[in-house]
Design an enzyme around this catalytic site. Sequence first.
Site, PDB file in Angstrom:
ATOM      1  N   HIS A 374       0.805  -1.214   0.000  1.00 58.64           N
ATOM      2  CA  HIS A 374       0.000   0.000   0.000  1.00 58.64           C
ATOM      3  C   HIS A 374       0.840   1.267   0.000  1.00 58.64           C
ATOM      4  O   HIS A 374       0.354   2.325  -0.369  1.00 58.64           O
ATOM      5  CB  HIS A 374      -1.046  -0.066   1.104  1.00 58.64           C
ATOM      6  CG  HIS A 374      -2.123  -1.040   0.741  1.00 58.64           C
ATOM      7  ND1 HIS A 374      -2.042  -2.370   1.070  1.00 58.64           N
ATOM      8  CD2 HIS A 374      -3.224  -0.907  -0.025  1.00 58.64           C
ATOM      9  CE1 HIS A 374      -3.093  -2.997   0.561  1.00 58.64           C
ATOM     10  NE2 HIS A 374      -3.818  -2.135  -0.106  1.00 58.64           N
ATOM     11  N   ARG A 476     -10.770   2.869  -2.391  1.00 62.12           N
ATOM     12  CA  ARG A 476     -10.110   2.259  -1.222  1.00 62.12           C
ATOM     13  C   ARG A 476     -10.363   3.177  -0.035  1.00 62.12           C
ATOM     14  O   ARG A 476      -9.593   4.094   0.234  1.00 62.12           O
ATOM     15  CB  ARG A 476      -8.608   2.110  -1.474  1.00 62.12           C
ATOM     16  CG  ARG A 476      -8.240   1.015  -2.472  1.00 62.12           C
ATOM     17  CD  ARG A 476      -6.735   0.840  -2.524  1.00 62.12           C
ATOM     18  NE  ARG A 476      -6.307  -0.374  -3.185  1.00 62.12           N
ATOM     19  CZ  ARG A 476      -5.900  -0.435  -4.463  1.00 62.12           C
ATOM     20  NH1 ARG A 476      -5.871   0.640  -5.209  1.00 62.12           N
ATOM     21  NH2 ARG A 476      -5.500  -1.581  -4.980  1.00 62.12           N
ATOM     22  N   GLU A 612     -10.843 -12.230  -3.663  1.00 63.96           N
ATOM     23  CA  GLU A 612      -9.391 -12.138  -3.441  1.00 63.96           C
ATOM     24  C   GLU A 612      -8.857 -13.219  -2.513  1.00 63.96           C
ATOM     25  O   GLU A 612      -7.698 -13.193  -2.139  1.00 63.96           O
ATOM     26  CB  GLU A 612      -8.997 -10.731  -2.969  1.00 63.96           C
ATOM     27  CG  GLU A 612      -9.859 -10.133  -1.902  1.00 63.96           C
ATOM     28  CD  GLU A 612      -9.546  -8.669  -1.606  1.00 63.96           C
ATOM     29  OE1 GLU A 612      -8.596  -8.102  -2.171  1.00 63.96           O
ATOM     30  OE2 GLU A 612     -10.267  -8.093  -0.780  1.00 63.96           O
ATOM     31  N   ASP A 636      -4.331  -9.413  -3.814  1.00 61.44           N
ATOM     32  CA  ASP A 636      -4.456 -10.333  -2.686  1.00 61.44           C
ATOM     33  C   ASP A 636      -4.679 -11.762  -3.147  1.00 61.44           C
ATOM     34  O   ASP A 636      -4.221 -12.705  -2.509  1.00 61.44           O
ATOM     35  CB  ASP A 636      -5.608  -9.896  -1.773  1.00 61.44           C
ATOM     36  CG  ASP A 636      -5.138  -8.816  -0.819  1.00 61.44           C
ATOM     37  OD1 ASP A 636      -4.056  -8.993  -0.232  1.00 61.44           O
ATOM     38  OD2 ASP A 636      -5.820  -7.788  -0.697  1.00 61.44           O
ATOM     39  N   CYS A 683      -9.872  -5.587 -10.541  1.00 67.19           N
ATOM     40  CA  CYS A 683      -9.433  -4.288 -10.016  1.00 67.19           C
ATOM     41  C   CYS A 683      -8.030  -4.321  -9.395  1.00 67.19           C
ATOM     42  O   CYS A 683      -7.543  -3.302  -8.940  1.00 67.19           O
ATOM     43  CB  CYS A 683     -10.428  -3.741  -8.997  1.00 67.19           C
ATOM     44  SG  CYS A 683     -10.512  -4.705  -7.489  1.00 67.19           S
TER      45      CYS A 683
HETATM   46  C1  PEP Z   1      -6.420  -6.391  -4.576  1.00 62.41           C
HETATM   47  O1  PEP Z   1      -6.169  -7.090  -3.594  1.00 62.41           O
HETATM   48  O2  PEP Z   1      -6.141  -6.726  -5.739  1.00 62.41           O
HETATM   49  C2  PEP Z   1      -7.053  -5.072  -4.410  1.00 62.41           C
HETATM   50  C3  PEP Z   1      -7.466  -4.390  -5.447  1.00 62.41           C
HETATM   51  O3  PEP Z   1      -7.143  -4.586  -3.153  1.00 62.41           O
HETATM   52  P1  PEP Z   1      -5.913  -3.937  -2.357  1.00 62.41           P
HETATM   53  O4  PEP Z   1      -4.762  -3.813  -3.313  1.00 62.41           O
HETATM   54  O5  PEP Z   1      -6.363  -2.630  -1.824  1.00 62.41           O
HETATM   55  O6  PEP Z   1      -5.677  -4.947  -1.277  1.00 62.41           O
HETATM   56 MG    MG Z   2      -7.036  -6.567  -1.699  1.00 57.24          MG
END
Ligand code: PEP
Ligand code: MG
Length: 747
Positions: A374, A476, A612, A636, A683
């Site tokens: 992140h 997010r 995920e 994920d 996504c």
């Molecule tokens: C993912 O896990 O692909 C996702 C889009 O969520 P994040 O990256 O915020 O965990």
């Molecule tokens: Mg995720």
Amino acid sequence: MKKRRDNTELICSIGELAGLFTDTTGLENFLQKTVTMIAQHMHSSVCSIYLYDDSSQLLTLYATYGLNQKVIKNVQLRLGEGLTGLCLKELRPICEQQASKNLNFKYFSGLGEEKFESFLAVPINRGANRIGAMVIQNKEKDFFTDVDVNTLRAISIQLVNTIEMARLMMLLSTPKTLPVKKFNIEDLRFLKGRVGAVGYAYAKGAVFQDDKQWSQMFDDVEIKNFTLKEFHQALKVTEKQIDDLQKDVEEKLADVASLIFSAQILMLKDQAFISLIEEKIAQGINPPFAVASVVDDYADKFLKIEDDYIREKSLDIRDVGVRIVANLLGGQHKPGAVKNKIVIARELLPSDVLKFSSKDVQGIILLTGGTTSHVSILAQSLKIPLIIVSRGELLEMPGDIDILMDADQGNIYLNPNKDILKSFAEKEAAKRTKVSVKAKTLTKDGQLVQLYANINLLGDLQTARVFKAQGIGLYRSEFPFIIRNSFPSEEEQFVIYNKLVEGMPGKEITFRTLDIGGDKVLSYFEQHSKENNPFLGMRSIRFSLAHQDVFAQQLRAILRAGAQAPLRIMFPMISSVDEFVQARQLARDCIDQLMIEGKICQQQPLFGLMLELPSVIEIIDALAAEADFFSIGTNDFIQYMLAVDRTNEKIANLYKPYHPSILRSFKRIVQSVLLKTDDISVCGDMAQDLKYLAFFIGIGIRKFSINPSFIPRVQAKIETIELGEAQRFAQKALSASSFSEIERLFI
Ligand code: PEP
Ligand code: MG
């Protein structure tokens, strides 16, 4: 012809090993006795011990029998470098009958190795814990046998604990001579890293290393004597600076900036802190040193407290101290600040990245972390190029080095020459002029593909609008939570969410509910910092279901903000039908409650979930019967399916989006969902990686949600794809089961 040696005579006895300690006057002496003993046992002309420093990833020669002792501690190898580095990297013995013929052999001048042909290295390790390597060499070619390999291994196993202790003691007792590889611009003209956030930057480098700040400020400068009055003036200037910074951040990053500098402001107002400095000044200590000493005391005390949040505050106090001293020194000193620089850091928190953004940091080079962590995602939103490259010596970089970052490719150039600069300037200029997008995205044969925006910060909305995103496919919502000092209230959230909805009038808005935990820690929420495996712990929907008061406030704020919008609520990290149903029920309860209260809200939002976790694969039909829409979170999904931490640079090579299990799972999921609805998107970061688009289109995906700055290139790529071809390509990818086959298709 190899000589047969009796292996029983080779094994060291415990008595002998214990004897190593008699008359040992120091650790280096201990290692020296060890290499001498091993050389005698193994009938080798040379025996050397290298010790490994995990933080710099360097192996350093610490003792040798048979080679030039004068170069001890000067011979250093990176993990994987030379035969010795390779042996430790791969944790296996390497036996070469003529080492100089091996391409991996690394020659060090002055070491005196050239006359020794036979070479045997064994790792010194405890499981995956790398401690060092032992090397024996002999003049005669073809000297070492399998028995020697096993014997040296046995010796290394017997000695591992002792050597590890020796290594730790040496590192601790000589902090100044830690075997950190020296920064040498000639070795570092060009570096290849992994891309965390795309973009281009050209600026001077600045190392972000809090414990070095005083020496950077005081060393090699003659500090004049300052007065108490000057100290007070510096305090005032500092307060004003921090206040301005806070305002500036609030303007630029309304959703996440709240009180980011509050801790610093509070410290400047703390009379006890100020009095301690004043007392020292009254005792005759020059104010800059008085500030440094009190700040160090505070920071050390904070560091000792068993609470991540407080520990983090030790950085804030140092930041304040450095500002005060910099303001005192004024013209005498230019602080090694990060403003307008490319920052080099070992590791960062999301809040650091925000602070950098407020200081117009141009780029970030990070030594640890993952491309889908992140910190990377945030940097992308803040348009700060970020490259991850694990080269410890970058932390030693002097302040006058120019850095060019091509974070589209992961390339870093240090002090680049004119030609490189010119070609990049041209490329950047070309990129700026060419960018144009169409309202609709069609494949070559006219299939409609929808491109939605992933929004992390409100600032992303502008890009989403410019590049004509169809709506928001993933908001997010956790970023405002991460940065604050406490949970944002329903009203605070409502204000932010309202801005989001207003930013995309009439368009679909997909709110993902809170996805904290993992690498998104709420520093003010104690429970989080205590987890051993945060990615497998109280993360995401689990947190929301366990803290329904927090969840309800968020749901209420979303429902109110989306009263007039095509509102979609998406739950992250759903592992079962029951979890989804429970989360949706809580949202429905919130709607009922809001209506009882007479508050305007969206009464019929769509409810969807992120796919995920691998556990959704077998229950996808049941989920498809319940939910209105789906989005595949590849970041994920890959991490959990392959058990590869997405933030761990050390195993980044195992994070393979094209793993056959991943591709086949996607196919299976999409096929099942499409029987019920076509409302399924991708996504995660795979959606913005151009090489996977044909695969996704081939298996039936017609909707992607991506960082909006990627829309032009993703659209351009889709326009080159023809459906039939994409289907055949997907079929080929799905039928391959080895990496080599699949890599031919994707790489
Ligand atoms: C993912 O896990 O692909 C996702 C889009 O969520 P994040 O990256 O915020 O965990
Ligand atoms: Mg995720």
